[in-house]
Design a protein around this motif. Sequence first.
Motif, mmCIF file in Angstrom:
data_model
loop_
_atom_site.group_PDB
_atom_site.id
_atom_site.type_symbol
_atom_site.label_atom_id
_atom_site.label_comp_id
_atom_site.label_asym_id
_atom_site.label_seq_id
_atom_site.Cartn_x
_atom_site.Cartn_y
_atom_site.Cartn_z
ATOM 1 N N ARG A 1 -6.792 0.350 -3.622
ATOM 2 C CA ARG A 1 -6.624 1.515 -2.738
ATOM 3 C C ARG A 1 -6.227 1.088 -1.338
ATOM 4 O O ARG A 1 -5.318 1.647 -0.714
ATOM 5 N N LYS B 1 2.742 9.407 2.347
ATOM 6 C CA LYS B 1 3.585 8.447 3.064
ATOM 7 C C LYS B 1 4.184 7.492 2.073
ATOM 8 O O LYS B 1 3.507 7.116 1.112
ATOM 9 N N PRO B 2 5.341 6.947 2.205
ATOM 10 C CA PRO B 2 6.270 7.443 3.253
ATOM 11 C C PRO B 2 7.068 8.657 2.784
ATOM 12 O O PRO B 2 7.541 8.687 1.653
ATOM 13 N N HIS C 1 -2.803 1.753 0.436
ATOM 14 C CA HIS C 1 -2.791 2.425 1.727
ATOM 15 C C HIS C 1 -1.941 1.656 2.721
ATOM 16 O O HIS C 1 -1.086 2.201 3.402
ATOM 17 N N ILE D 1 5.519 5.615 13.537
ATOM 18 C CA ILE D 1 5.568 6.875 12.807
ATOM 19 C C ILE D 1 5.411 8.042 13.783
ATOM 20 O O ILE D 1 6.097 9.070 13.699
ATOM 21 N N LYS E 1 1.784 1.577 1.795
ATOM 22 C CA LYS E 1 2.419 2.848 2.156
ATOM 23 C C LYS E 1 2.558 2.974 3.670
ATOM 24 O O LYS E 1 3.591 3.400 4.196
ATOM 25 N N ASN E 2 1.474 2.571 4.334
ATOM 26 C CA ASN E 2 1.500 2.628 5.785
ATOM 27 C C ASN E 2 2.617 1.768 6.349
ATOM 28 O O ASN E 2 3.344 2.172 7.244
ATOM 29 N N GLU F 1 -0.158 5.485 14.118
ATOM 30 C CA GLU F 1 0.818 4.410 13.936
ATOM 31 C C GLU F 1 1.998 4.730 14.873
ATOM 32 O O GLU F 1 2.716 5.708 14.654
ATOM 33 N N ALA G 1 -1.255 8.283 3.521
ATOM 34 C CA ALA G 1 -0.934 7.263 2.531
ATOM 35 C C ALA G 1 -1.846 7.387 1.306
ATOM 36 O O ALA G 1 -1.501 6.973 0.211
ATOM 37 N N THR G 2 -3.026 7.938 1.502
ATOM 38 C CA THR G 2 -3.996 8.056 0.410
ATOM 39 C C THR G 2 -4.457 9.494 0.292
ATOM 40 O O THR G 2 -5.510 9.849 0.814
#
Lengths: 130, 871
Positions: free
Chosen positions: B676, A113-114, B680, A27, B683-684, A24, A94-95
Amino acid sequence: MVHTVSSRTQPDLGSAHVLVVEDEPFIAYDLILAVEDAHGLPVGPAATVLEALDLIGSHKIDAAILDVTLSDGTVGPVLEALEKTGVPIVLHTATPQSSGLSDRFPQVAVYTKPTAVAVLTRHLAKQLQR
Amino acid sequence: MSDFSCADGSGFGDAAIERDEGLGEEDARYAAIINTAPDAIIVFAVGEGRIIAWNPAATRMFGYSMQEAIGAPVTLLLPEPCPEGPTGVFDRALSGEEVQIDTVRRHKDGRLVDVAITANRMIAANGRVLGVVAFMRDITDRTAIRAQLQASEAKFQAIVDSIDQMIWSTRPDGHHDYFNQRWYGFTGAPDGATEGEAWNDMFHPDDRDRAWSVWRRSLATGEPYHIEYRLRHRSGRYRWVIGRAQPVRDAAGRIVRWYGTCTDVHDLKVAQEALRASEERFRFALDAAGGIGTWSWDVRTDIVTVDATFATLFGVEPERAADGLPIATYVAAIHPDDRGAVAAEIARAVDGGDDYLAEYRVTGLDGKTRWVLARGRCARNAQGLPARFPGVVIDITDRKSTEEALRIAVERIDLALNSGAIVGTWVWDIPADRFTVDERFARSFALSPQQCQQGLSLGLLMASIHPEDWSHVRQAVASVMETGGPYSAEYRVRQFDGTYRWVEANGHCSLDAAGKPLRFPGVLIDIDRRKQVEEELRRKEAEATEATRILRTVIESVPALIYVKDIDGRMRIANGPVMELIGKPWSEVEGRTDLEFLDDKEQGRRIMETDRRIMESGTTEELEEVVGQDERGPRIWLSHKTAFRDGTGQVVGLVGTSVDLTSRKRAEEDRQLLVRELNHRVKNLFAVAVGMVAMTARTSAGVRDMADALTGRLLALARAHDLIRPAVTGEAAATDGTTLVELMQAVIVPHLAPGTDSLHLEGPQVHAGPTAATSLALTLHELATNAAKYGALSSTQGTLTVSWQTEGDTLILLWRESGGPVVRTPPARRGFGSQLIQMSIGSQLGGRISQEWCQAGLRVTLIIPFGKLSQ
């Protein structure tokens, strides 16, 4: 809060070479700048596993900040490659549960994240100072 | 005249018997008559009976001349032996009797002459007896008739003597002149005796007046008579006979004779009396339960239920017997000598299922020993095991006189045994259509005593029967009257209170020799209770059937699997959905295990393990199971399984229901996946936003500049997200993403000055996946931002043309600006924007980017592999 922490105590990576793997762009560049802010020397950013492995093969790596899910797969091979060198690593994902990497590499720190980039560089700085 | 001569030689005509009295003219006339008379006229003198007068007819008849006859002894004409004795006719006539007799006399030549003699005493005017005059008529010409008569009489005699009846005859006036041999044999009267002595004191004193009056009436009216009376037997005892008599008339209708018979019916009468007596006794026994007791033995529990009569007969207080006692209690009352045989008989009936019949002695409550006849039958249950053993005992202590009653009683008991209590008996005399019923029968049919006395007919009784039962009762009666034999019918009878009660009629119709119905006796049994039970049973059965039907319907209409398996896991019941899941006909499923009928053996093994565990623990479990497969994979079921117990609590199988969880499970998985994914992305996005803020802060000249840049970037991000959201949330196929045109319009149009027409998009329809769309959107946003700040979009004359085309497996996109401010050189420092573009296109999309600052404006070329573009 996060920013408060980061502004209060600036971590010091002591010119360590820090590999940044993140697909990304925003980021990635934020991380690069954070490494620079903490007196580190960023390597990357790499947006794919392949790029990351290339960088590992061609650069000195003292620490790493890794995104888990990349366009060409999970960051597992990168972790494996770095694991042998014993450098401090943080996973920035994030996961955190879905990849299963934290089970395979329990000693690796995981940040969801974040997370403020300073938190990541502080973690690495601490590890490097040991 | 000269032919008729007297003993003294003088002619009858002119010489009187008594000479001194002399003869007148009248005498001469008499002599002429005598001499010409066709009958022999012979005069026998008083004393020895010598013949003193003889006419010519006598000479013609017997062959002797007057000379030869006169003076001859009285025996001259008598045959040897003489039927009426040597001097029978002469003596009787001399004594004053007028003798009339058909007899025989001897001709001079020795042959016998049939004669009819009429003999009278001859008395002189002074009263002196002179002798006997006999008129003899030759009746030889009647010989043939006589012979015939004799032959028929002999025949008649033979017949009457061989008939087992007494036969007699009388003259029209009632004078008895004949009795057959049976009569003499029966009465002991001297043979040949007729009127008088033969009847003296023959009637029983009680019957005499009645018998005589009947007989006198018949004599007076000429009507045949029929009477039962007691006649004295030679033994001195009186015996019942039936007397009948019939007159025989001549052509003119005058009675010429009475013929009568007496039939000895004593034995029959006694038997009937005995029957009546025993019937009365039987009825009494039934009414008062005096002699008949009933029992019912539950063989399995060994409880004997008896009535009060039975208990009393067996020496047990009825109160004590009321709750039922073991059979041993009653066996103990049996005479020790009989006990073994009775026990053996009971065992035989129980083991063999035969009828039970035994006679033995028991000691009753009064301490007296009685003979009883026991009769019963051991009934078996559905498994063929002895269950109930009902029967009756009848007191037969007085058996000699109740032999007949017994026979009837046993027959009736048989009837009663089968179904319940006898509530009445009837006898129907069919020719007379007259019913004789007992009191209980009358009560059952709600008949008043008056009705019973007036006589009951079939029609009258039918009126008490429920109209709905008429047709089948009539049919049953008609049928048995046609064929004879046993009759049985069930019907309702109206009670005094107007309600109906079910009875069963059992009877027997006997026919006469001509096949006409004669007698129809029977018994009535109260089956109301049985009917109620039957009705109840029928209702319950119907309810059960209905319940089963409803259950079946419910089972079949429930969209879940419903099944029952036995203890070995074999399928016993399964509804339609089960069969659908298994996909095989019932014949291949019934009685088989999951392991056998499921194609996936691993699934079958697991199901059977589960079932076994549930049946062994006897519990209920709810669990998820995998059974079957569809195009997306194994199917998942929520099963509720319970151990199934029989009446004794033993686990005999398993009942289960299973609901299809597959789609719910999959939807849940899909949702989790989506959550999920969204998580994801969110959050991203936040991470991107955070990075965006940090980056923008580092590269902005001031707060205003930063706010503008950040707002633009966030909006671009938001627009890209809007475009790709349907694919992410599953509202559209995940591969759909968005198209380049949409993406460009969404990102670039906000940078155009309002009202301008400066954007041109040219290219084929190309899809961009969610990831690629975000990268492209940010890239295009950066390019558009620069164009709006420094390039073509900063001037109203400028135009932006974006065109793309596919070449092999790559997309080539050309960004061309023109008409903007003149670009002299590329920017001195490559800003964050270009780094961002480099990273997005180069690293993320694996493409290449080249920028060219021409005179007309900026030209950017992007080369992106399709593989990345669709991600």
